[in-house]
Design a protein around this motif. Structure first.
Motif, PDB file in Angstrom:
ATOM      1  N   PRO A   4       0.833  -1.162  -0.119  1.00 53.63           N
ATOM      2  CA  PRO A   4       0.076   0.129  -0.031  1.00 53.63           C
ATOM      3  C   PRO A   4       0.790   1.157  -0.052  1.00 53.63           C
ATOM      4  O   PRO A   4       1.856   1.452   0.414  1.00 53.63           O
ATOM      5  CB  PRO A   4      -0.696  -0.340   1.228  1.00 53.63           C
ATOM      6  CG  PRO A   4       0.075  -1.053   2.109  1.00 53.63           C
ATOM      7  CD  PRO A   4       0.796  -2.078   1.270  1.00 53.63           C
ATOM      8  N   CYS A   5       0.313   2.256  -0.690  1.00 49.88           N
ATOM      9  CA  CYS A   5       1.162   3.670  -0.693  1.00 49.88           C
ATOM     10  C   CYS A   5       1.174   4.086   0.803  1.00 49.88           C
ATOM     11  O   CYS A   5      -0.014   4.303   1.597  1.00 49.88           O
ATOM     12  CB  CYS A   5       0.224   4.527  -1.305  1.00 49.88           C
ATOM     13  SG  CYS A   5       1.205   6.109  -1.899  1.00 49.88           S
ATOM     14  N   THR A   6       2.439   4.439   1.144  1.00 50.81           N
ATOM     15  CA  THR A   6       2.290   4.991   2.580  1.00 50.81           C
ATOM     16  C   THR A   6       3.038   6.298   2.562  1.00 50.81           C
ATOM     17  O   THR A   6       3.893   6.513   3.474  1.00 50.81           O
ATOM     18  CB  THR A   6       3.188   3.908   3.412  1.00 50.81           C
ATOM     19  OG1 THR A   6       4.680   3.663   2.852  1.00 50.81           O
ATOM     20  CG2 THR A   6       2.685   2.799   3.638  1.00 50.81           C
ATOM     21  N   THR A   7       3.195   7.252   1.339  1.00 48.95           N
ATOM     22  CA  THR A   7       3.602   8.391   1.507  1.00 48.95           C
ATOM     23  C   THR A   7       2.766   9.246   2.388  1.00 48.95           C
ATOM     24  O   THR A   7       1.713   8.835   3.107  1.00 48.95           O
ATOM     25  CB  THR A   7       3.530   8.993   0.228  1.00 48.95           C
ATOM     26  OG1 THR A   7       1.925   9.311   0.046  1.00 48.95           O
ATOM     27  CG2 THR A   7       4.183   8.276  -1.005  1.00 48.95           C
ATOM     28  N   PRO A   8       3.679  10.237   3.154  1.00 49.84           N
ATOM     29  CA  PRO A   8       3.157  11.116   4.166  1.00 49.84           C
ATOM     30  C   PRO A   8       1.616  11.722   3.871  1.00 49.84           C
ATOM     31  O   PRO A   8       1.004  12.103   4.868  1.00 49.84           O
ATOM     32  CB  PRO A   8       4.553  12.159   4.421  1.00 49.84           C
ATOM     33  CG  PRO A   8       5.686  11.512   3.755  1.00 49.84           C
ATOM     34  CD  PRO A   8       4.944  10.619   2.682  1.00 49.84           C
ATOM     35  N   ASN A   9       1.504  11.979   2.660  1.00 44.95           N
ATOM     36  CA  ASN A   9       0.033  12.480   2.319  1.00 44.95           C
ATOM     37  C   ASN A   9      -0.975  11.390   1.992  1.00 44.95           C
ATOM     38  O   ASN A   9      -2.225  12.181   1.611  1.00 44.95           O
ATOM     39  CB  ASN A   9       0.206  13.272   1.067  1.00 44.95           C
ATOM     40  CG  ASN A   9       1.301  14.521   1.349  1.00 44.95           C
ATOM     41  OD1 ASN A   9       1.196  14.978   2.520  1.00 44.95           O
ATOM     42  ND2 ASN A   9       1.726  15.126   0.579  1.00 44.95           N
ATOM     43  N   THR A  10      -1.010  10.461   2.707  1.00 45.08           N
ATOM     44  CA  THR A  10      -2.014   9.619   2.691  1.00 45.08           C
ATOM     45  C   THR A  10      -2.542   9.452   4.274  1.00 45.08           C
ATOM     46  O   THR A  10      -2.040   9.583   5.030  1.00 45.08           O
ATOM     47  CB  THR A  10      -1.736   8.177   2.158  1.00 45.08           C
ATOM     48  OG1 THR A  10      -0.596   7.568   2.967  1.00 45.08           O
ATOM     49  CG2 THR A  10      -1.069   7.999   0.759  1.00 45.08           C
ATOM     50  N   LEU A  11      -3.884   8.837   4.439  1.00 40.99           N
ATOM     51  CA  LEU A  11      -4.379   8.823   5.868  1.00 40.99           C
ATOM     52  C   LEU A  11      -3.204   7.940   6.508  1.00 40.99           C
ATOM     53  O   LEU A  11      -2.885   8.067   7.767  1.00 40.99           O
ATOM     54  CB  LEU A  11      -5.711   8.081   5.696  1.00 40.99           C
ATOM     55  CG  LEU A  11      -6.749   8.958   5.114  1.00 40.99           C
ATOM     56  CD1 LEU A  11      -8.256   8.263   5.138  1.00 40.99           C
ATOM     57  CD2 LEU A  11      -6.650  10.353   6.064  1.00 40.99           C
ATOM     58  N   GLN A  12      -2.773   6.721   6.021  1.00 44.97           N
ATOM     59  CA  GLN A  12      -2.058   5.728   6.686  1.00 44.97           C
ATOM     60  C   GLN A  12      -0.664   6.421   6.812  1.00 44.97           C
ATOM     61  O   GLN A  12       0.055   6.162   7.944  1.00 44.97           O
ATOM     62  CB  GLN A  12      -1.765   4.569   5.769  1.00 44.97           C
ATOM     63  CG  GLN A  12      -0.687   3.676   6.459  1.00 44.97           C
ATOM     64  CD  GLN A  12      -0.675   2.512   5.736  1.00 44.97           C
ATOM     65  OE1 GLN A  12      -1.046   2.272   4.463  1.00 44.97           O
ATOM     66  NE2 GLN A  12       0.405   1.703   6.100  1.00 44.97           N
ATOM     67  N   GLY A  13      -0.019   7.241   5.905  1.00 47.26           N
ATOM     68  CA  GLY A  13       1.034   8.088   6.271  1.00 47.26           C
ATOM     69  C   GLY A  13       0.979   9.045   7.242  1.00 47.26           C
ATOM     70  O   GLY A  13       1.939   8.956   8.129  1.00 47.26           O
ATOM     71  N   TRP A  14      -0.086   9.736   7.320  1.00 51.96           N
ATOM     72  CA  TRP A  14      -0.254  10.862   8.544  1.00 51.96           C
ATOM     73  C   TRP A  14      -0.383   9.771   9.762  1.00 51.96           C
ATOM     74  O   TRP A  14       0.218  10.306  10.798  1.00 51.96           O
ATOM     75  CB  TRP A  14      -1.489  11.455   8.254  1.00 51.96           C
ATOM     76  CG  TRP A  14      -1.485  12.350   7.091  1.00 51.96           C
ATOM     77  CD1 TRP A  14      -2.220  12.579   5.959  1.00 51.96           C
ATOM     78  CD2 TRP A  14      -0.581  13.631   7.279  1.00 51.96           C
ATOM     79  NE1 TRP A  14      -1.629  13.552   5.344  1.00 51.96           N
ATOM     80  CE2 TRP A  14      -0.725  14.359   5.926  1.00 51.96           C
ATOM     81  CE3 TRP A  14       0.365  14.235   8.155  1.00 51.96           C
ATOM     82  CZ2 TRP A  14      -0.103  15.654   5.597  1.00 51.96           C
ATOM     83  CZ3 TRP A  14       1.045  15.468   7.891  1.00 51.96           C
ATOM     84  CH2 TRP A  14       0.797  16.149   6.590  1.00 51.96           C
ATOM     85  N   ARG A  15      -1.114   8.837   9.905  1.00 50.25           N
ATOM     86  CA  ARG A  15      -1.050   8.027  11.045  1.00 50.25           C
ATOM     87  C   ARG A  15       0.260   7.587  11.404  1.00 50.25           C
ATOM     88  O   ARG A  15       0.763   7.454  12.497  1.00 50.25           O
ATOM     89  CB  ARG A  15      -2.064   6.844  10.913  1.00 50.25           C
ATOM     90  CG  ARG A  15      -2.049   5.824  12.233  1.00 50.25           C
ATOM     91  CD  ARG A  15      -3.176   4.743  11.843  1.00 50.25           C
ATOM     92  NE  ARG A  15      -3.101   4.017  10.493  1.00 50.25           N
ATOM     93  CZ  ARG A  15      -1.984   3.001  10.484  1.00 50.25           C
ATOM     94  NH1 ARG A  15      -0.850   2.915  11.291  1.00 50.25           N
ATOM     95  NH2 ARG A  15      -1.706   2.370   9.429  1.00 50.25           N
ATOM     96  N   ASN A  16       0.913   6.952  10.507  1.00 51.41           N
ATOM     97  CA  ASN A  16       2.434   6.399  10.642  1.00 51.41           C
ATOM     98  C   ASN A  16       3.266   7.571  11.187  1.00 51.41           C
ATOM     99  O   ASN A  16       4.246   7.399  12.152  1.00 51.41           O
ATOM    100  CB  ASN A  16       3.080   5.883   9.419  1.00 51.41           C
ATOM    101  CG  ASN A  16       2.361   4.616   9.081  1.00 51.41           C
ATOM    102  OD1 ASN A  16       1.699   3.868   9.826  1.00 51.41           O
ATOM    103  ND2 ASN A  16       2.392   4.438   7.988  1.00 51.41           N
ATOM    104  N   ARG A  17       3.376   8.738  10.775  1.00 54.54           N
ATOM    105  CA  ARG A  17       4.088  10.020  11.181  1.00 54.54           C
ATOM    106  C   ARG A  17       3.713  10.204  12.599  1.00 54.54           C
ATOM    107  O   ARG A  17       4.425  10.722  13.435  1.00 54.54           O
ATOM    108  CB  ARG A  17       3.840  11.111  10.184  1.00 54.54           C
ATOM    109  CG  ARG A  17       4.595  10.968   9.031  1.00 54.54           C
ATOM    110  CD  ARG A  17       4.298  12.212   8.264  1.00 54.54           C
ATOM    111  NE  ARG A  17       4.747  13.301   8.652  1.00 54.54           N
ATOM    112  CZ  ARG A  17       4.580  14.605   8.044  1.00 54.54           C
ATOM    113  NH1 ARG A  17       3.957  14.524   6.899  1.00 54.54           N
ATOM    114  NH2 ARG A  17       5.092  15.474   8.648  1.00 54.54           N
ATOM    115  N   ALA A  18       2.298   9.722  13.063  1.00 54.87           N
ATOM    116  CA  ALA A  18       1.896  10.150  14.329  1.00 54.87           C
ATOM    117  C   ALA A  18       2.401   8.973  15.151  1.00 54.87           C
ATOM    118  O   ALA A  18       2.255   9.187  16.357  1.00 54.87           O
ATOM    119  CB  ALA A  18       0.295  10.220  14.472  1.00 54.87           C
TER     120      ALA A  18
END
Length: 79
Positions: A4-18
Motif C-alpha cells: 500500500p502507498c504509505t507516503t506522508p500525504n495518505t491517511l496511513q502516512g499521516w497515522r504512521n507519522r503520528a
C-alpha cells in the motif's frame, strides 16, 4: 501484491507519522480497527467527510476543503 502507498500525504502516512498503529487510533476514535483500515484503503462505500475529519483530528490535524471553479471560456468562445 503491491504494498500500500504509505507516503506522508495518505491517511496511513499521516497515522504512521503520528507513531500510531491502527488499533491505537481506533481506540481514540472509538471505532473498530477494521473501520480505520477500510478508511485508509478508501474501501468504505458510504464514506463521509465527517469520518475523515474525525480521523485527522485524532491525529492532531485539521481538514481543509477548498472549492475551486474551473476556468471558464469567455462567452462566445469555442473550445
Amino acid at each position: 501484491m503491491t504494498p500500500p502507498c504509505t507516503t506522508p500525504n495518505t491517511l496511513q502516512g499521516w497515522r504512521n507519522r503520528a507513531g500510531l498503529r491502527q488499533g491505537e487510533l481506533a481506540n481514540r476514535l472509538r471505532w473498530s480497527q477494521s473501520k480505520v483500515s477500510k478508511l485508509e484503503a478508501m474501501r468504505i462505500p458510504d464514506m463521509r467527510i465527517g469520518d475523515v475529519e474525525s480521523y485527522l483530528r485524532a491525529l492532531g490535524l485539521e481538514l481543509s476543503v477548498e472549492i475551486v471553479e474551473p476556468e471558464r471560456q469567455p462567452c462566445g468562445a469555442r473550445a
